[in-house]
Design an enzyme around this catalytic site. Structure first.
Site, PDB file in Angstrom:
ATOM      1  N   HIS A 114       1.849   4.313  -2.989  1.00  0.00           N
ATOM      2  CA  HIS A 114       1.817   5.774  -2.836  1.00  0.00           C
ATOM      3  C   HIS A 114       3.168   6.386  -3.210  1.00  0.00           C
ATOM      4  CE1 HIS A 114      -2.109   6.056  -1.102  1.00  0.00           C
ATOM      5  NE2 HIS A 114      -1.809   5.476   0.041  1.00  0.00           N
TER       6      HIS A 114
ATOM      7  N   HIS B 137       0.835  -1.210   0.000  1.00  0.00           N
ATOM      8  CA  HIS B 137       0.000   0.000   0.000  1.00  0.00           C
ATOM      9  C   HIS B 137       0.869   1.260   0.000  1.00  0.00           C
ATOM     10  CE1 HIS B 137      -3.741   2.222   1.314  1.00  0.00           C
ATOM     11  NE2 HIS B 137      -2.797   3.095   1.622  1.00  0.00           N
ATOM     12  N   GLU B 138       1.812   1.334   0.939  1.00  0.00           N
ATOM     13  CA  GLU B 138       2.635   2.536   1.047  1.00  0.00           C
ATOM     14  C   GLU B 138       3.636   2.646  -0.104  1.00  0.00           C
ATOM     15  OE1 GLU B 138       1.708   4.739   3.028  1.00  0.00           O
ATOM     16  OE2 GLU B 138       0.335   3.489   4.174  1.00  0.00           O
TER      17      GLU B 138
END
Length: 238
Positions: free
Chosen positions: A33, A29-30
């Site tokens: 980003h 997820h990170e």
């Protein structure tokens, strides 16, 4: 054992699977980003070493503990300077959205793996202990990533849904949203930790994971043999 289970949201015997799934889910997820921001021209996350799948740089101690004891949590937010994007608002929306979408992709990969193992005859074959461990891992990979996908789209800070709404809003609204971020976090924590509020807000939203999973099941059944999901659930919860 019973004493410890009072303080955990999930069964203690499943914690190894949950922790492994969280490490994968938060890191992907990170990374999504950070990598998208880097590709759009913002070096902030890159300079802080966040463009990596190494979970050590992404995990937040408090956020990880909370997801174990309250069912919800977070990783370290990726620093993003939208002013360095060529199209700050549009690219800001994309950078915010790819995080939850990466969790949806992980859930889809988990479901796809179930179908492939089922078609190959490996899902319930071989060593029963190993097979059940694989099934438990896949269950939590699917379940928790679907929850993270939906949860992160809720428009409350510090979640990605809030940033998406902020980038879509007019300038004067964005300024007011920035001024009230601290109150949004307070509301968020109240909703998470007060059961009556949670039952009428978060729980109905997170129940959307069921129709999303059903849609993915239907799509994969167009290519693969159907899976006996009743048997799959039985193996998870027996």
């Amino acid at each position: 054992m019973e004493f410890l289970e009072r303080f955990t949201w999930y069964p203690l015997q499943d914690l190894p699977f949950i922790i492994l799934v969280l490490i994968i889910a938060f890191a992907v997820h990170e990374f999504a980003h950070a990598y998208s921001a880097y590709k759009f021209g913002d070096m902030t996350a890159y300079n802080e070493g966040r463009v990596t799948l190494n979970p050590r740089v992404h995990l937040d101690v408090l956020g990880t503990i909370l997801i174990l004891i309250a069912g919800f949590g977070w990783a370290k937010p990726v620093p993003v300077n939208r002013n360095r994007f060529k199209h700050p608002r549009l690219m800001g929306i994309v950078v915010s959205a790819v995080g939850p979408l990466s969790n949806l992709l992980l859930a889809a990969l988990g479901i796809l793996t179930v179908y492939i193992l089922n078609q190959a005859g490996w899902l319930y074959a071989g060593n029963p202990g190993v097979a059940q461990a694989v099934i438990h891992f896949l269950w939590y990979l699917i379940f928790m990533n679907l929850l993270l996908f939906i949860f992160n789209l809720i428009p409350l800070p510090p979640l990605d849904g809030y940033r998406i709404i902020q980038d879509l809003a007019p300038q004067r609204v964005r300024i007011k949203m920035d001024q009230n971020v601290q109150w949004g976090m307070f509301v968020f924590l109240l909703i998470v930790f007060i059961p009556p509020l949670r039952s009428v807000t978060l729980d109905p939203v997170l129940s959307l994971s069921t129709p999303i999973a059903s849609t993915l099941h239907s799509l994969f059944e167009l290519v693969f043999e159907p899976v006996d999901w009743n048997q799959f659930w039985f193996e998870v919860w027996r």
